[in-house]
Design a protein around this motif. Structure first.
Motif, mmCIF file in Angstrom:
data_model
loop_
_atom_site.group_PDB
_atom_site.id
_atom_site.type_symbol
_atom_site.label_atom_id
_atom_site.label_comp_id
_atom_site.label_asym_id
_atom_site.label_seq_id
_atom_site.Cartn_x
_atom_site.Cartn_y
_atom_site.Cartn_z
ATOM 1 N N ILE A 1 0.859 -1.187 0.000
ATOM 2 C CA ILE A 1 0.000 0.000 0.000
ATOM 3 C C ILE A 1 0.893 1.234 0.000
ATOM 4 O O ILE A 1 1.727 1.430 0.897
ATOM 5 N N GLU A 2 0.765 2.066 -1.026
ATOM 6 C CA GLU A 2 1.505 3.318 -1.113
ATOM 7 C C GLU A 2 0.560 4.456 -0.712
ATOM 8 O O GLU A 2 -0.096 5.073 -1.542
ATOM 9 N N ALA A 3 0.485 4.726 0.587
ATOM 10 C CA ALA A 3 -0.447 5.737 1.094
ATOM 11 C C ALA A 3 0.173 7.115 1.002
ATOM 12 O O ALA A 3 1.331 7.321 1.386
ATOM 13 N N ALA A 4 -0.599 8.063 0.487
ATOM 14 C CA ALA A 4 -0.144 9.444 0.345
ATOM 15 C C ALA A 4 -1.366 10.358 0.392
ATOM 16 O O ALA A 4 -2.504 9.901 0.228
ATOM 17 N N PRO A 5 -1.181 11.661 0.660
ATOM 18 C CA PRO A 5 -2.321 12.580 0.630
ATOM 19 C C PRO A 5 -2.969 12.557 -0.751
ATOM 20 O O PRO A 5 -2.334 12.891 -1.755
ATOM 21 N N THR A 6 -4.235 12.165 -0.784
ATOM 22 C CA THR A 6 -4.915 11.939 -2.060
ATOM 23 C C THR A 6 -6.230 12.702 -2.084
ATOM 24 O O THR A 6 -7.077 12.494 -1.194
ATOM 25 N N PRO A 7 -6.473 13.563 -3.074
ATOM 26 C CA PRO A 7 -7.786 14.203 -3.200
ATOM 27 C C PRO A 7 -8.856 13.148 -3.476
ATOM 28 O O PRO A 7 -8.617 12.176 -4.206
ATOM 29 N N VAL A 8 -10.014 13.336 -2.926
ATOM 30 C CA VAL A 8 -11.060 12.323 -3.019
ATOM 31 C C VAL A 8 -11.724 12.337 -4.390
ATOM 32 O O VAL A 8 -11.988 11.274 -4.984
ATOM 33 N N GLY A 9 -12.015 13.510 -4.921
ATOM 34 C CA GLY A 9 -12.778 13.596 -6.163
ATOM 35 C C GLY A 9 -12.168 12.849 -7.335
ATOM 36 O O GLY A 9 -12.853 12.061 -8.006
ATOM 37 N N PRO A 10 -10.864 13.017 -7.640
ATOM 38 C CA PRO A 10 -10.286 12.365 -8.821
ATOM 39 C C PRO A 10 -10.358 10.844 -8.788
ATOM 40 O O PRO A 10 -10.745 10.222 -9.777
ATOM 41 N N PHE A 11 -9.989 10.226 -7.660
ATOM 42 C CA PHE A 11 -10.002 8.762 -7.683
ATOM 43 C C PHE A 11 -11.429 8.209 -7.653
ATOM 44 O O PHE A 11 -11.686 7.115 -8.135
ATOM 45 N N VAL A 12 -12.395 8.974 -7.100
ATOM 46 C CA VAL A 12 -13.787 8.519 -7.161
ATOM 47 C C VAL A 12 -14.287 8.581 -8.603
ATOM 48 O O VAL A 12 -14.921 7.630 -9.101
ATOM 49 N N GLU A 13 -13.997 9.679 -9.310
ATOM 50 C CA GLU A 13 -14.407 9.780 -10.713
ATOM 51 C C GLU A 13 -13.715 8.709 -11.560
ATOM 52 O O GLU A 13 -14.327 8.107 -12.458
ATOM 53 N N ALA A 14 -12.431 8.424 -11.245
ATOM 54 C CA ALA A 14 -11.715 7.387 -11.987
ATOM 55 C C ALA A 14 -12.325 6.017 -11.741
ATOM 56 O O ALA A 14 -12.344 5.155 -12.640
ATOM 57 N N ALA A 15 -12.839 5.796 -10.530
ATOM 58 C CA ALA A 15 -13.445 4.508 -10.224
ATOM 59 C C ALA A 15 -14.831 4.378 -10.853
ATOM 60 O O ALA A 15 -15.259 3.277 -11.236
ATOM 61 N N VAL A 16 -15.564 5.485 -10.967
ATOM 62 C CA VAL A 16 -16.939 5.432 -11.474
ATOM 63 C C VAL A 16 -16.967 5.382 -13.008
ATOM 64 O O VAL A 16 -17.854 4.727 -13.609
ATOM 65 N N ALA A 17 -16.005 6.033 -13.683
ATOM 66 C CA ALA A 17 -16.047 6.176 -15.150
ATOM 67 C C ALA A 17 -16.214 4.847 -15.893
ATOM 68 O O ALA A 17 -17.048 4.741 -16.813
ATOM 69 N N PRO A 18 -15.489 3.757 -15.565
ATOM 70 C CA PRO A 18 -15.653 2.517 -16.333
ATOM 71 C C PRO A 18 -17.039 1.898 -16.221
ATOM 72 O O PRO A 18 -17.412 1.074 -17.059
ATOM 73 N N PHE A 19 -17.822 2.275 -15.204
ATOM 74 C CA PHE A 19 -19.112 1.630 -14.988
ATOM 75 C C PHE A 19 -20.272 2.432 -15.591
ATOM 76 O O PHE A 19 -21.417 1.962 -15.540
ATOM 77 N N ARG A 20 -20.014 3.610 -16.112
ATOM 78 C CA ARG A 20 -21.113 4.401 -16.668
ATOM 79 C C ARG A 20 -21.750 3.727 -17.899
ATOM 80 O O ARG A 20 -22.983 3.690 -17.998
ATOM 81 N N PRO A 21 -20.953 3.177 -18.831
ATOM 82 C CA PRO A 21 -21.612 2.507 -19.976
ATOM 83 C C PRO A 21 -22.500 1.342 -19.553
ATOM 84 O O PRO A 21 -23.606 1.177 -20.063
ATOM 85 N N GLN A 22 -22.018 0.547 -18.601
ATOM 86 C CA GLN A 22 -22.828 -0.579 -18.137
ATOM 87 C C GLN A 22 -24.090 -0.084 -17.463
ATOM 88 O O GLN A 22 -25.171 -0.674 -17.631
ATOM 89 N N ALA A 23 -23.996 1.019 -16.659
ATOM 90 C CA ALA A 23 -25.170 1.565 -15.987
ATOM 91 C C ALA A 23 -26.180 2.059 -17.020
ATOM 92 O O ALA A 23 -27.401 1.834 -16.885
ATOM 93 N N GLU A 24 -25.699 2.742 -18.095
ATOM 94 C CA GLU A 24 -26.614 3.215 -19.133
ATOM 95 C C GLU A 24 -27.262 2.042 -19.855
ATOM 96 O O GLU A 24 -28.451 2.089 -20.198
ATOM 97 N N LYS A 25 -26.482 0.999 -20.105
ATOM 98 C CA LYS A 25 -27.026 -0.175 -20.775
ATOM 99 C C LYS A 25 -28.125 -0.825 -19.945
ATOM 100 O O LYS A 25 -29.130 -1.296 -20.480
ATOM 101 N N GLN A 26 -27.979 -0.822 -18.588
ATOM 102 C CA GLN A 26 -28.977 -1.434 -17.702
ATOM 103 C C GLN A 26 -30.093 -0.448 -17.351
ATOM 104 O O GLN A 26 -31.042 -0.815 -16.662
#
Length: 620
Positions: A460-485
């Motif tokens: 685990i490489e823990a460092a001060p991390t802004p919340v918004g960018p990694f949340v958007e990065a995690a959500v982006a791959p699932f948007r097409p599947q969500a639209e499809k469903q």
């Protein structure tokens, strides 16, 4: 035998008797004083008044005789008659009030002198009418001396009664003083008698009650050999009898309980001697109070040498010693860390032994604990088996990766070359094989990740991390599947959220895994949000799916646990991996769900400190 009530009433009656005696003495003295005063008025005042009245009447007669002789006042004869009647009246009253020795002779003298006075007054009248000069001479030589004789006798009566009255006054004063002193002395004696009797009677009544109170204190302290003497048959005596009966029953009950306690203690000691788990008791002062043979063997000490020594000299692990000290101070057991409470002790040779430990405070209170029980359980075999399992899973996963890759490539080539030549059923079978292959590949990847986590190989490489960018990065791959469903996938971020101390890739993987689960169960919408909560930042993943039954929520983060009755899930490793990663970040993860109302997964991550990076291995 008198009752206690009768004794108390008798004491009141005796006190009232003393008060009545003092009151009677005071009344008697007042009566004597009244009698003395009455004697003064009755015996002397009337005679003094009579003497004064007779002197006044005598003066009137003397003046009237002179006026009559000189023929100055025509009413002088009438005045002489009234004065004569007044003198005779008061003389008779004085004769009726003879109470003093010698008073009778003086009254006789007054009566004789007054008779001569009347004769000379008559003679004066005759001579004065005939010859004034002879009358004046007779007045000077005969009448005036006779009037003076009567006056002396009246004054003698007056002085006798006055002196007697003064003596009576002095006697009354003496009686009054005697009455005051006798009343004072009598009152003091009565008060002293009442106080003495009250003290005596109260001591006699209270003495058995005081003894009963002292015996009760002894019984409360655990002394059941006391006995209350029955000196009387009143209420106190009956109370002493009941008290002795109660003490006898308490003594029997105490002996019975003592035998039971000794028996239970012997049983407990026998059990502790027989069990394989180590048990040690640490007293409030930090000294080892007792330990069973298993604990002595685990800690590699002698039982006799360890008892009474400080726990810092007996227990080899610094963390365990600190936890024992905190438990003694706080009076409550310590919080269990994510990895559990473990202790490693060198065994025979170079082989380490692993133990799980637990602390239980004794008689915990707000002021701490009176002791702590330490339980040591040997988990070396389980630890070895777990390591073997982890190694087996890792090896098996690695060995499965190559054939899975070959099968995946073969199915892919088959789909490209002969898919158009296959019928609908054959194509459906080929798609099913591809889906099952993806599931198998995902399972192998999850097993590998879990094996890395358990073996401490996942960094685990823990460092001060802004919340918004990694949340958007995690959500982006699932948007097409969500639209499809047909599912509405939204992200809501609170303003001013501080950075968290985290490995962005690992936490993004956690959020992605949670979104993957949510997409399997959501009906219409999924929301991802974040907000600050004190020293933490909370990430929320909410869906409107069927929810999770309450009885399964406590185990949902365990390995190989799936929601019952649902065939859409995987092998039950995703949430377990999420939990280990979040805990590796010193965070926490939990779920809130109501059946039929969807689920909410919450990930709490610590806010970053002074922008310091931290690198560590999960599981270490």
């Amino acid at each position: 035998m008198r009752t206690l009530r009768q004794k108390i009433l008798l004491g009141y009656f005796v006190a009232l008797g003393f008060a009545a005696a003092a009151l009677g003495l005071a009344v008697a003295n007042l009566v004597r004083l009244g009698d003395a005063s009455d004697a003064i008025l009755r015996e002397n005042y009337r005679s003094i008044l009579a003497a004064e009245e007779m002197l006044g009447a005598l003066d009137q007669q003397e003046n009237g005789s002179l006026l009559l002789m000189l023929e100055i006042d025509p009413k002088a004869a009438s005045q002489l008659s009234k004065a004569d009647q007044s003198f005779s009246k008061w003389l008779e009253r004085a004769k009726d009030n003879i109470t003093i020795e010698g008073e009778s002779e003086i009254l006789s003298q007054i009566e004789r002198s007054y008779a001569d006075f009347l004769d000379k007054r008559a003679r004066l009248g005759q001579i004065g009418l005939q010859d004034r000069e002879r009358g004046a001479e007779y007045y000077r030589e005969q009448f005036a001396p006779q009037a003076a004789a009567v006056r002396r006798a009246c004054r003698e009566l007056h002085d006798l009664n006055r002196l007697t009255m003064e003596a009576s006054s002095r006697r009354a004063q003496s009686v009054g003083q005697t009455a005051v002193w006798s009343a004072l002395v009598g009152g003091l004696l009565s008060f002293a008698g009442i106080v003495a009797f009250s003290v005596w009677s109260s001591n006699r009544l209270v003495r058995p009650i005081d003894r009963l109170a002292r015996l009760t204190e002894l019984v409360a302290a655990g002394d059941y050999s006391v006995n209350m003497d029955q000196a009387s048959r009143d209420e106190i005596g009956r109370l002493a009898e009941k008290f002795n009966a109660m003490i006898a029953q308490l003594r029997d009950y105490h002996d019975l309980n003592l035998r039971r306690i000794v028996g239970e203690q012997q049983k407990a000691e026998a059990i502790l001697e027989a069990i394989d788990d180590g048990v040690a008791v640490v007293a409030a002062d930090g000294a080892v109070a007792s330990l069973n043979p298993a604990a002595a063997r685990i800690l590699r000490v002698s039982r006799d040498a360890a008892v009474g020594r400080s726990q810092t000299e007996v227990i080899p692990d610094n963390e365990l010693r600190d936890q024992i000290a905190r438990t003694l101070a706080a009076g409550r057991p310590p919080k269990t860390p994510p990895g559990g409470n473990s202790l490693t002790i060198a065994g025979e040779g170079s082989t380490p032994r692993y133990y799980d430990w637990a602390l239980t405070p004794i008689s915990s209170s707000e002021h701490g604990a009176s002791g702590v029980i330490l339980l040591l359980r040997d988990v070396t075999t389980l630890k070895t088996l777990d390591q073997l399992k982890t190694e087996f899973v890792m090896i098996a996963s690695h060995e499965l990766r190559s054939p899975l890759t070959s099968i995946s490539m073969s199915i892919g080539l088959l789909e490209e070359r002969v898919k158009d030549q296959l019928g609908e059923d054959e194509r459906r079978l080929l798609d099913v094989a591809q889906e099952e292959l993806e599931r198998l590949r995902k399972l192998v990847n999850e097993l590998l990740d879990l094996s890395k986590i358990e073996s401490g190989e996942l960094v685990i490489e823990a460092a001060p991390t802004p919340v918004g960018p990694f949340v958007e990065a995690a959500v982006a791959p699932f948007r097409p599947q969500a639209e499809k469903q047909g599912i509405d996938l939204t992200v809501k971020m609170e303003d001013g959220i501080p950075p968290v101390r985290a490995d962005a890739n690992k936490i993004a993987w956690v959020v992605g895994n949670l979104l993957s689960n949510a997409l399997r169960y959501a009906r219409h919408e999924i929301s991802v949000s974040a907000e600050r909560a004190g020293r933490w930042v909370n990430l929320y993943v909410r869906d409107d799916g069927p929810g999770i039954p309450h009885e399964q929520q406590a185990r949902i983060f365990d390995k190989f646990v799936q929601v019952e009755g649902d065939a859409r899930g995987g092998a039950g490793l995703g949430l377990a991996i999420c939990k280990e990663i979040v805990r590796a970040h010193r965070g926490n993860i939990w779920i809130e769900s109501e059946p039929g109302r969807g689920s909410l997964v919450i990930v709490a991550l610590p806010i970053s400190g002074a922008n310091a990076e931290l690198s560590f291995h999960v599981g270490t």
